[in-house]
Design a protein around this motif. Structure first.
Motif, PDB file in Angstrom:
ATOM      1  N   UNK A  77      -0.369 -15.135 -16.301  1.00 20.85           N
ATOM      2  CA  UNK A  77      -0.776 -16.935 -16.703  1.00 20.85           C
ATOM      3  C   UNK A  77      -2.589 -16.767 -15.520  1.00 20.85           C
ATOM      4  N   UNK A  78      -3.026 -16.223 -14.251  1.00 23.65           N
ATOM      5  CA  UNK A  78      -4.057 -16.909 -14.112  1.00 23.65           C
ATOM      6  C   UNK A  78      -4.915 -16.008 -14.727  1.00 23.65           C
ATOM      7  N   UNK A  79      -6.148 -15.992 -14.749  1.00 23.75           N
ATOM      8  CA  UNK A  79      -7.052 -15.253 -14.634  1.00 23.75           C
ATOM      9  C   UNK A  79      -7.645 -14.247 -13.783  1.00 23.75           C
ATOM     10  N   UNK A  80      -8.827 -13.272 -13.700  1.00 26.22           N
ATOM     11  CA  UNK A  80      -8.204 -12.030 -13.163  1.00 26.22           C
ATOM     12  C   UNK A  80     -10.011 -11.974 -11.915  1.00 26.22           C
ATOM     13  N   UNK A  81      -9.654 -11.889 -10.543  1.00 29.00           N
ATOM     14  CA  UNK A  81     -10.610 -11.700 -10.168  1.00 29.00           C
ATOM     15  C   UNK A  81     -10.658 -10.781  -9.042  1.00 29.00           C
ATOM     16  N   UNK A  91      -4.532   5.164  -8.573  1.00 28.25           N
ATOM     17  CA  UNK A  91      -5.726   4.367  -8.197  1.00 28.25           C
ATOM     18  C   UNK A  91      -6.643   3.816  -9.160  1.00 28.25           C
ATOM     19  N   UNK A  92      -7.666   2.690  -8.558  1.00 30.24           N
ATOM     20  CA  UNK A  92      -7.910   1.590  -8.985  1.00 30.24           C
ATOM     21  C   UNK A  92      -8.404   2.335 -10.703  1.00 30.24           C
ATOM     22  N   UNK A  93      -9.457   1.705 -11.845  1.00 26.40           N
ATOM     23  CA  UNK A  93     -10.696   2.222 -12.503  1.00 26.40           C
ATOM     24  C   UNK A  93     -11.273   1.581 -11.599  1.00 26.40           C
ATOM     25  N   UNK A  94     -12.806   1.739 -11.852  1.00 20.44           N
ATOM     26  CA  UNK A  94     -13.526   1.268 -10.657  1.00 20.44           C
ATOM     27  C   UNK A  94     -14.382  -0.189 -10.873  1.00 20.44           C
ATOM     28  N   UNK A  95     -13.846  -0.447  -9.106  1.00 25.20           N
ATOM     29  CA  UNK A  95     -14.445  -2.247  -9.114  1.00 25.20           C
ATOM     30  C   UNK A  95     -13.118  -3.110 -10.411  1.00 25.20           C
ATOM     31  N   UNK A  96     -11.676  -2.383 -10.117  1.00 21.67           N
ATOM     32  CA  UNK A  96     -11.186  -3.145 -11.494  1.00 21.67           C
ATOM     33  C   UNK A  96     -10.722  -4.197 -10.112  1.00 21.67           C
ATOM     34  N   UNK A  97     -10.224  -5.507 -11.508  1.00 21.42           N
ATOM     35  CA  UNK A  97      -9.796  -7.141 -10.725  1.00 21.42           C
ATOM     36  C   UNK A  97      -8.121  -6.370 -10.939  1.00 21.42           C
ATOM     37  N   UNK A  98      -7.955  -8.201 -10.634  1.00 21.97           N
ATOM     38  CA  UNK A  98      -6.726  -8.203 -10.812  1.00 21.97           C
ATOM     39  C   UNK A  98      -6.081  -9.410 -11.254  1.00 21.97           C
ATOM     40  N   UNK A  99      -4.820  -9.461 -11.348  1.00 20.54           N
ATOM     41  CA  UNK A  99      -4.786 -11.115 -11.543  1.00 20.54           C
ATOM     42  C   UNK A  99      -3.388 -11.272 -11.143  1.00 20.54           C
ATOM     43  N   UNK A 100      -3.109 -12.957 -11.261  1.00 19.25           N
ATOM     44  CA  UNK A 100      -1.556 -13.089 -10.944  1.00 19.25           C
ATOM     45  C   UNK A 100      -1.040 -13.708 -12.516  1.00 19.25           C
ATOM     46  N   UNK A 114     -12.145  -8.421   0.192  1.00 14.52           N
ATOM     47  CA  UNK A 114     -11.265  -9.056  -0.405  1.00 14.52           C
ATOM     48  C   UNK A 114      -9.667 -10.352   0.359  1.00 14.52           C
ATOM     49  N   UNK A 115      -8.611 -10.346  -0.906  1.00 10.53           N
ATOM     50  CA  UNK A 115      -8.299 -11.461  -0.445  1.00 10.53           C
ATOM     51  C   UNK A 115      -6.470 -10.560   0.885  1.00 10.53           C
ATOM     52  N   UNK A 116      -6.744  -9.270   0.890  1.00 14.98           N
ATOM     53  CA  UNK A 116      -6.233  -8.343   1.583  1.00 14.98           C
ATOM     54  C   UNK A 116      -5.481  -8.631   2.800  1.00 14.98           C
ATOM     55  N   UNK A 117      -6.284  -8.671   3.905  1.00 14.91           N
ATOM     56  CA  UNK A 117      -5.621  -9.106   5.275  1.00 14.91           C
ATOM     57  C   UNK A 117      -5.696 -10.710   4.959  1.00 14.91           C
ATOM     58  N   UNK A 118      -6.067 -11.800   3.953  1.00 15.57           N
ATOM     59  CA  UNK A 118      -5.638 -13.254   3.962  1.00 15.57           C
ATOM     60  C   UNK A 118      -3.494 -13.443   3.371  1.00 15.57           C
ATOM     61  N   UNK A 119      -3.525 -12.476   2.235  1.00 14.59           N
ATOM     62  CA  UNK A 119      -2.389 -12.387   2.407  1.00 14.59           C
ATOM     63  C   UNK A 119      -1.453 -11.802   2.495  1.00 14.59           C
ATOM     64  N   UNK A 120      -1.911 -10.554   3.533  1.00 14.58           N
ATOM     65  CA  UNK A 120      -1.330  -9.453   4.878  1.00 14.58           C
ATOM     66  C   UNK A 120      -0.617 -11.471   4.994  1.00 14.58           C
ATOM     67  N   UNK A 121      -1.863 -11.871   5.291  1.00 11.83           N
ATOM     68  CA  UNK A 121      -1.345 -12.669   7.189  1.00 11.83           C
ATOM     69  C   UNK A 121      -0.335 -14.078   6.629  1.00 11.83           C
ATOM     70  N   UNK A 122      -0.285 -13.967   5.240  1.00  4.46           N
ATOM     71  CA  UNK A 122       0.357 -15.218   4.767  1.00  4.46           C
ATOM     72  C   UNK A 122       2.154 -14.439   4.375  1.00  4.46           C
ATOM     73  N   UNK A 123       2.001 -13.301   4.352  1.00  6.67           N
ATOM     74  CA  UNK A 123       2.790 -12.474   4.648  1.00  6.67           C
ATOM     75  C   UNK A 123       3.814 -12.462   2.947  1.00  6.67           C
ATOM     76  N   UNK A 124       2.726 -12.302   1.818  1.00  7.49           N
ATOM     77  CA  UNK A 124       1.986 -12.439   0.599  1.00  7.49           C
ATOM     78  C   UNK A 124       2.485 -10.272   0.498  1.00  7.49           C
ATOM     79  N   UNK A 125       2.464  -9.501   1.010  1.00  4.54           N
ATOM     80  CA  UNK A 125       1.945  -8.596   1.377  1.00  4.54           C
ATOM     81  C   UNK A 125       1.984  -7.941   2.828  1.00  4.54           C
ATOM     82  N   UNK A 126       3.572  -7.303   2.189  1.00  8.23           N
ATOM     83  CA  UNK A 126       4.135  -6.899   3.454  1.00  8.23           C
ATOM     84  C   UNK A 126       3.653  -5.876   4.489  1.00  8.23           C
TER      85      UNK A 126
END
Ligand code: BGC
Length: 917
Positions: free
Chosen positions: A707-711, A696-705, A738-750
């Motif tokens: 080379x890019x800032x976290x969000x 699990x993440x820490x509470x309200x944690x962020x992530x990044x790609x 968040x970006x879950x559905x978006x990334x899923x629809x784009x195929x970046x998350x399977x």
């Protein structure tokens, strides 16, 4: 009493023993301690009147039934007399200098103003036999210690106190009620006769310390950190606290690995050191048993006059070859039973060679990314601290590859790290160029064909009627995404006041009879912000100092029962980060500068917790070693230091606990925020270590790609990395957050990745007590034990009375309310029947990471918790709804943390005024 009943007396006894066994005696001239029968004791220091049971932040917010401080315990001790006149002088002063608790998180003072010692006080105490000077420090989240008076250093007033008292009393003992080591130069300067690290011992802490002071328990704790002369002597200090990039340039030379190799003369108290009221001798021999094991045989004899326990410590010295190594590495330890004067104990330790293997991250041995044993002589040292441990044997080793692993989390660019050059001189050389980027090896597992709802429920998997795959095949894409989202703080779906709910949170997931799982802080006891009482445990450092894994295991067996009693499935702890630098604000939660000890203590806690079916969540994975800018500062670490130091403790706990749950950190390691690190969450944890639990993440944690800032909206990369659960959202169902559905629809998350994570989560659920509740398979005895557990009623005598207006509404001004942590506002309300909305308008000067929960009870039933966060001075309003019936009710507001100003609360009736319940 049923199998899961909690024996509070046994719990308290174990905690008291641990608090005593964790005390570390550094100095004891003139046999100052133990106190003698009939001693008149002068107690100095305001912290005698306010014991720090733990540090602050999530790791310290346990609502206890009682806390025994050092002074309370001394008062209860019949064999000594306290100087009550001196106590009176302090009590009077404290009335005008009340305890300053600061506000919320991040603005809490790490120490309290000390009372200047006066001639009158010294005169008052002049006839006393012995003086105790009690000093304290706390620390917590979001803020590190500083190398300043009042934090790492003593204040002038504290120094003055020690100086004056020590010069008056030949028997002066300074007792440190601190979470973490502090600067100790003053010992040489003011020369008090005795010094005792008492740490923060939880609700039984004072009893434990008193047992040591009076000699009921002979001190047997050992330092889990090296105490060096000055903070600048720690090689990490020059980079610690950097707001952007924290270079771990000291590499594997952390703590005693550095000091024993390069800077012996800078050490005031070595790792593993601690005195006793008796003396011990150690005779030991060590030999290679077979190609995998070294065998140490030792006899520990009590050569003094008092019974006591001793810790046997085993260190290995690897040959210095193509790969440089520190001169000592802790590879085994054992605590004796209590030995009577003259008694001895024979101890045999079989030590796997991999406990002192070296990691080649550059290929210099010809075997890149392997744990290896080097060609040459390995020497084993045995003793009672790292410095005095004596050579017990040596054996020739041929070069051996023990484990072939892969490069993980490598620094983006090489940086200069410390090495040991011939003659034990410090050198620097560049870390290797990295081979893999963070996404090069991300696997996309094959998906399970979706079937839709076939009518199977999770119980069918539990009963082995269907496979987990068949069950998961029923879940829709939305279900899979929603499973990723935890809810909190204080979700009404699980035990009130806890940090999070996860798993079966939405109506669609509930249809499959997936229960909501409950996670609560941790690690120093169960945190329930609604005010429910729980047992407050000694802090992590203290537990480490016991060097007594069996005791710690037994203590945590009690905590495991308490979790089960409170329907908590996982405690958010133990904390297994390394004490890289003494200034880290959360060191008190963690165990040691040494990964082996950290791992063994973490495993012992998990073994205890796991017995009753709940578990712990080891955190923060990995390299959470500073609080300053903890969301942003990049920890730049070599793969070798990660594998040998910062991951090692987690590895031991994962394998030997075993761990079923892991929490990632807020920040990045080598440019990748850990929650989104495939290397950490998949390669290291699951592939290398065989972990099959949840992350699990820490509470309200962020992530990044990279080379890019976290969000805060970037979540899909977490799920792809196999960080299975995001903590925490307000509503798992909200697809826009968040970006879950978006990334899923784009195929970046399977789908395959989400199904894989769902299986991780559901396998965890199957082993949890929540699943037994869901299936109604909790025994009647257990249900009875739960019912019998103490309930705390609100204080009805303090109630204000309010009646609704014509429309059925009530408005109560919050002006003047005391909203400090633990305070309650009670009101007697005459209400109409119907559906009410309670609105509460508040502000707080803290920033938005501060957690300021207010729990609302109606008729002693929790209606919900308003999870306020810091609002930087802005007024904010939150609501909860509930139905009620006409008539008299009482309401309690419970403030879980200090820092809120309340404008008003309003109850508004919306419709159904005639509704009766
Ligand atoms: C801490 C975690 C804790 C979580 C929930 C965070 O601020 O870093 O250790 O478990 O809050 O309270």
């Amino acid at each position: 009493m049923g199998r899961y009943a909690l024996d509070m007396e046994k719990y308290a006894d174990l905690a008291r023993t641990a608090s005593a066994e964790g005390c570390v005696l550094l100095k004891n001239d003139n046999s100052t301690l133990p106190l003698k029968k009939g001693d008149k004791v002068a107690v100095f220091g305001r912290m005698a009147f306010h014991y720090y049971k733990s540090g602050l932040g999530s790791g310290g917010l346990v609502n206890t039934r009682y806390v025994v401080g050092i002074l309370d315990a001394l008062r209860a001790c019949k064999d000594i007399a306290l100087d009550e006149e001196l106590i009176g002088i302090y009590e009077k002063w404290i009335k005008d200098h009340p305890y300053d608790e600061g506000e919320g998180w991040g603005l809490v003072p790490w120490s309290q103003e000390e009372m200047p010692v006066t001639e009158e006080m010294l005169q008052t105490a002049s006839g006393d036999d012995v003086a105790l000077v009690i000093l304290g420090r706390t620390a917590g989240e979001d803020q590190d210690n500083t190398d300043k008076p009042g934090s790492y250093k003593l204040t002038r007033t504290e120094e003055d106190l020690i100086r004056k008292v020590s010069s008056q009393f030949s028997r002066t003992a300074v007792i440190l009620n601190v979470g973490n080591i502090i600067d100790m130069k003053w010992v040489r300067e003011f020369d008090p006769a005795a010094v005792l690290y008492a740490w923060q011992g939880g609700q039984e802490g004072g009893n434990g310390v008193c047992d040591v002071l009076t000699g009921r328990v002979n001190p047997c704790g050992k330092l889990t950190d090296t105490i060096a002369e000055d903070i600048s002597d720690y090689p990490s200090t020059s980079n610690f606290g950097d707001l952007q990039k924290n270079y771990y340039k000291e590499d594997i030379y952390v703590g005693y690995r550095y000091f024993e190799t390069f800077a012996k003369d800078k050490v005031l108290y070595p790792f593993g050191f601690g005195l006793s009221y008796t003396s011990f001798s150690v005779q030991a021999s060590a030999e290679e048993k077979d190609e995998h094991t070294v065998c140490v045989k030792a006899t520990v004899k009590n050569t003094g006059t008092k019974p006591g326990k001793e810790v046997l410590e085993v260190y290995a010295k690897a040959p210095q070859g193509v790969l440089d190594t520190p001169v000592r590495v802790l590879c085994g330890f054992a605590k004796t039973k209590e030995l009577a004067a003259g008694e001895e104990e024979h101890i045999t330790l079989e030590i796997p060679k991999n406990t002192f293997a070296s990691y080649d991250d550059s290929g210099v041995t010809g075997h890149r990314d392997c744990f290896v044993l080097l060609e040459g002589t390995y020497t084993i040292y045995v003793g009672t601290d790292v410095r005095t441990a004596q050579k017990a044997g040596s054996y020739p080793q041929t070069f051996t590859v023990l484990e072939q692993l892969e490069e993980v989390c490598a620094p983006q660019k090489p940086f200069a790290r410390m090495t040991r050059k011939p003659g034990d001189v410090i050198g620097y050389s560049d870390t290797p160029e990295r081979i893999y980027g963070p996404y090069d090896r991300v696997e996309k597992p094959a998906e399970i064909s979706q079937t839709g709802d076939k009518g199977y429920r999770l119980e069918d998997v539990y009963d082995k009627k269907i496979s987990m795959e068949t069950f998961v095949a029923q879940l829709s894409d939305e279900d899979l995404i929603m499973l990723f989202r935890g809810e909190g703080m204080c979700s009404p779906k699980v035990t009130p006041g806890t940090a999070a709910a996860f798993a079966g949170l939405t109506s669609s997931l509930r249809k499959f009879r997936i229960p909501a799982e409950c996670a609560s802080d941790g690690p120093s006891g169960i945190r329930m912000d609604c005010g429910t009482k729980a047992f407050s445990l000694p802090n992590g450092t203290l537990l480490g100092c016991t060097f007594n894994c069996e005791l710690v295991r037994q203590l945590y067996e009690m905590t495991g029962l308490e979790l089960r009693l409170n329907r908590v499935d996982t405690l958010l702890g133990p904390g297994l980060n390394i004490h890289r630098n003494p200034l880290n604000g959360r060191n008190f939660e963690y165990i040691s500068e040494d990964p082996f000890l950290t791992g063994k203590m973490g495993a012992a806690q998990l073994q205890g917790l796991n017995i009753a079916g709940s578990t712990g969540t080891i955190k923060h994975f990995a390299a959470n070693n500073q609080e300053t800018k903890r969301h942003e500062a990049d920890s730049i670490i070599s793969v070798r230091a990660l594998r040998e130091i910062y991951l090692k403790g987690f590895e031991i706990a994962v394998k030997e606990g075993p761990a079923r749950s892991v929490m990632t950190t807020y920040g990045p390691v080598n440019g990748v925020w850990t929650a989104g690190s495939y290397d950490l969450n998949t390669i290291v944890l699951r592939k290398d270590w065989g972990f099959s639990g949840i992350v699990m993440t820490d509470w309200w944690a962020k992530a990044n790609h990279e080379g890019q800032p976290s969000d805060p909206r970037i979540h899909a990369v977490m799920a792809a990395a196999q960080n299975d659960v995001y903590m925490v959202t307000a509503d798992a169902q909200d697809m826009q957050q968040d970006d879950m559905l978006e990334e899923f629809q784009k195929g970046n998350l399977t789908r395959g990745q989400l199904q894989r994570n769902a299986i991780n989560i559901l396998q965890f659920v199957l082993k949890s007590p929540a699943m037994l509740y869901e299936m109604d398979r909790i025994s009647p005895e257990e249900l009875k034990d739960r019912k019998n557990a103490a309930k705390d009623d609100p204080d009805v005598s303090k109630m204000m009375k309010f009646v609704t207006d014509e429309q059925g509404n009530i408005r109560i001004s919050g002006g003047g309310w005391d909203t400090h942590q633990g305070k309650e506002i009670l009101a007697d309300l005459d209400m109409k029947a119907g559906s009410y909305e309670l609105q509460m308008k508040v502000k707080s000067n803290l920033d938005d990471l501060a957690q300021l929960p207010v729990t609302v009870y109606l008729d002693n039933i929790i209606k919900g918790t308003l999870s306020f966060r810091g609002s930087k001075g802005q007024w904010v309003t939150q609501q909860i709804r509930f139905d009620t019936f006409e008539g008299h009710h009482y309401m309690k507001l419970y403030f879980g943390a200090t820092g809120l100003t309340v404008d008003h609360i309003a109850f508004q009736l919306s419709g159904g005024a005639d509704k009766e319940q």
